[in-house]
Design an enzyme around this catalytic site. Structure first.
Site, PDB file in Angstrom:
ATOM      1  N   HIS A 185      -2.193  24.241   0.895  1.00  0.00           N
ATOM      2  CA  HIS A 185      -3.612  24.124   0.513  1.00  0.00           C
ATOM      3  C   HIS A 185      -4.136  25.416  -0.118  1.00  0.00           C
ATOM      4  O   HIS A 185      -5.347  25.657  -0.153  1.00  0.00           O
ATOM      5  CB  HIS A 185      -4.466  23.761   1.735  1.00  0.00           C
ATOM      6  CG  HIS A 185      -4.250  22.362   2.227  1.00  0.00           C
ATOM      7  ND1 HIS A 185      -4.522  21.980   3.516  1.00  0.00           N
ATOM      8  CD2 HIS A 185      -3.776  21.257   1.608  1.00  0.00           C
ATOM      9  CE1 HIS A 185      -4.245  20.678   3.658  1.00  0.00           C
ATOM     10  NE2 HIS A 185      -3.789  20.224   2.519  1.00  0.00           N
ATOM     11  N   CYS A 193     -16.711  35.015 -12.872  1.00  0.00           N
ATOM     12  CA  CYS A 193     -15.584  35.361 -13.740  1.00  0.00           C
ATOM     13  C   CYS A 193     -16.098  36.197 -14.904  1.00  0.00           C
ATOM     14  O   CYS A 193     -17.295  36.155 -15.225  1.00  0.00           O
ATOM     15  CB  CYS A 193     -14.953  34.065 -14.262  1.00  0.00           C
ATOM     16  SG  CYS A 193     -13.577  34.328 -15.379  1.00  0.00           S
ATOM     17  N   VAL A 215      -5.146  28.405   5.035  1.00  0.00           N
ATOM     18  CA  VAL A 215      -5.419  29.249   3.868  1.00  0.00           C
ATOM     19  C   VAL A 215      -5.688  30.694   4.299  1.00  0.00           C
ATOM     20  O   VAL A 215      -6.259  31.466   3.544  1.00  0.00           O
ATOM     21  CB  VAL A 215      -6.625  28.676   3.096  1.00  0.00           C
ATOM     22  CG1 VAL A 215      -6.276  27.336   2.465  1.00  0.00           C
ATOM     23  CG2 VAL A 215      -7.865  28.570   3.973  1.00  0.00           C
TER      24      VAL A 215
HETATM   25  N1  APR Z   1      -2.415  25.364  19.700  1.00  0.00           N
HETATM   26  C1  APR Z   1      -1.932  24.241  19.080  1.00  0.00           C
HETATM   27  N2  APR Z   1      -2.730  23.246  18.584  1.00  0.00           N
HETATM   28  C2  APR Z   1      -4.063  23.389  18.757  1.00  0.00           C
HETATM   29  C3  APR Z   1      -4.633  24.510  19.410  1.00  0.00           C
HETATM   30  C4  APR Z   1      -3.734  25.525  19.888  1.00  0.00           C
HETATM   31  N3  APR Z   1      -4.189  26.630  20.501  1.00  0.00           N
HETATM   32  N4  APR Z   1      -5.988  24.359  19.420  1.00  0.00           N
HETATM   33  C5  APR Z   1      -6.253  23.172  18.796  1.00  0.00           C
HETATM   34  N5  APR Z   1      -5.096  22.583  18.394  1.00  0.00           N
HETATM   35  C6  APR Z   1      -4.916  21.317  17.671  1.00  0.00           C
HETATM   36  C7  APR Z   1      -6.017  20.284  17.890  1.00  0.00           C
HETATM   37  O1  APR Z   1      -5.754  19.475  19.031  1.00  0.00           O
HETATM   38  C8  APR Z   1      -5.950  19.480  16.588  1.00  0.00           C
HETATM   39  O2  APR Z   1      -5.057  18.379  16.722  1.00  0.00           O
HETATM   40  O3  APR Z   1      -4.948  21.619  16.292  1.00  0.00           O
HETATM   41  C9  APR Z   1      -5.394  20.480  15.563  1.00  0.00           C
HETATM   42  C10 APR Z   1      -6.381  20.949  14.488  1.00  0.00           C
HETATM   43  O4  APR Z   1      -6.734  19.848  13.713  1.00  0.00           O
HETATM   44  P1  APR Z   1      -7.747  19.996  12.461  1.00  0.00           P
HETATM   45  O5  APR Z   1      -8.902  20.801  12.850  1.00  0.00           O
HETATM   46  O6  APR Z   1      -7.966  18.623  11.965  1.00  0.00           O
HETATM   47  O7  APR Z   1      -6.918  20.879  11.409  1.00  0.00           O
HETATM   48  P2  APR Z   1      -5.765  20.443  10.398  1.00  0.00           P
HETATM   49  O8  APR Z   1      -4.956  19.333  10.935  1.00  0.00           O
HETATM   50  O9  APR Z   1      -5.052  21.663  10.002  1.00  0.00           O
HETATM   51  O10 APR Z   1      -6.629  19.924   9.143  1.00  0.00           O
HETATM   52  C11 APR Z   1      -5.946  19.557   7.987  1.00  0.00           C
HETATM   53  O11 APR Z   1      -7.979  19.212   6.802  1.00  0.00           O
HETATM   54  O12 APR Z   1     -10.064  19.953   6.696  1.00  0.00           O
HETATM   55  C12 APR Z   1      -8.921  19.906   6.003  1.00  0.00           C
HETATM   56  O13 APR Z   1      -8.011  21.359   4.376  1.00  0.00           O
HETATM   57  C13 APR Z   1      -8.353  21.297   5.708  1.00  0.00           C
HETATM   58  O14 APR Z   1      -6.088  22.090   5.982  1.00  0.00           O
HETATM   59  C14 APR Z   1      -7.115  21.349   6.583  1.00  0.00           C
HETATM   60  C15 APR Z   1      -6.747  19.891   6.752  1.00  0.00           C
END
Ligand code: APR
Length: 257
Positions: A123, A152, A107
């Protein structure tokens, strides 16, 4: 599944070039190198804020001031962040005609800030606020200041136009994302733990529609052993940076019929 060749990134780049119609799915991991914490893992937002208390629509309706404590941190951190080499690399791949769209769970607006043109915000985006009562929208910068809870004109509390747990995905974004997944040649999955649905279903839809799935993540995820064809175990900026350099070689871009 790991790539067998000596240079898995080159092997993956070849698959992108040969199949074409590359669509990208990104998660919080791509923005970590821009200083935005991811959600899960020991340094993640959810280690500090329990998502069931701070990130559900129910929690927002019950105690909006409390939820705005967490949202305020996200708005500030994302507001100050700049695109990194991975965001810029994806915009370059779009410019070269290699990638055609980015579906992002993020986001933070960093794909657009990097120059990507076709971005599906699955999202939502923190740059806009929406009234939970009259649905009126406002640019966040016009209505929110640190420490404030924005209101608002109708008097109701405003919520960022992002998808909280318990909220549906914006239908147009869902439609577009699934259409891209059904018709892509390769789905490049970057920086997502693939634990949140329905976003985590997008790679499966692409795979079942005949696409190759290439995953970039320093860690394996539930996708790695199920739908991923090549897992590039590295950071987004490192791997995408290398790929863009390879695509600067005209030979790399020519194989696709
Ligand atoms: N490059 C690539 N991947 C990375 C890096 C990097 N530098 N650093 C961390 N990661 C990976 C981690 O290993 C992990 O698997 O990015 C992933 C992040 O995972 P989450 O924190 O779970 O994020 P995300 O998958 O986007 O979450 C999905 O969950 O909380 C909700 O709405 C929120 O959009 C979000 C959704």
């Amino acid at each position: 599944m790991r790539a067998g060749g000596s240079d898995p990134i080159r092997e993956a780049a070849r698959i992108l070039a040969e199949r074409g119609n590359v669509v990208v799915l990104t998660g919080a991991g791509i923005s970590v190198e821009s200083g935005i914490p991811s959600f899960r893992g020991s340094q993640g937002m959810w280690a500090k804020y329990d998502p069931m208390e701070y990130a559900t629509l129910h929690a927002f309706m019950q105690s909006p001031r409390k939820v705005w404590e967490m949202l305020a941190e996200m708005v500030s951190v994302c507001g100050g962040a700049k695109p990194n080499a991975a965001h810029r690399g994806l915009a370059a791949l779009e410019e070269m005609g290699v990638a055609r769209a980015v579906i992002t769970q993020n986001v933070d607006g960093l794909h657009q800030a990097a120059g990507s043109r076709r971005v599906i915000e699955y999202h939502g985006n923190l740059d806009e606020l929406i009234c939970v009562s009259c649905w009126k929208r406002y640019p966040t910068r016009d209505r929110w200041t640190p420490g404030s809870v924005p209101l608002c004109d109708c008097g109701e509390i405003l919520k960022p136009n992002v998808v909280l747990f318990g909220e549906p995905i914006p239908w147009l974004a869902q439609e577009q994302a699934e259409e891209e997944a059904r018709t892509c040649g390769v789905l490049l999955v970057i920086g997502t733990s693939a634990q949140v649905s329905p976003a985590c279903d997008i790679p499966r839809i692409a795979k079942e529609s005949g696409a190759a799935v290439v995953e970039i993540n320093p860690e394996p995820t539930p996708l790695t052993a199920s739908v991923t064809d090549i897992h590039l175990r590295g950071t987004a900026s490192g791997v995408i940076g290398a790929m863009v350099r390879m695509f600067h070689d005209p030979d790399m871009r020519s194989p696709k019929g």
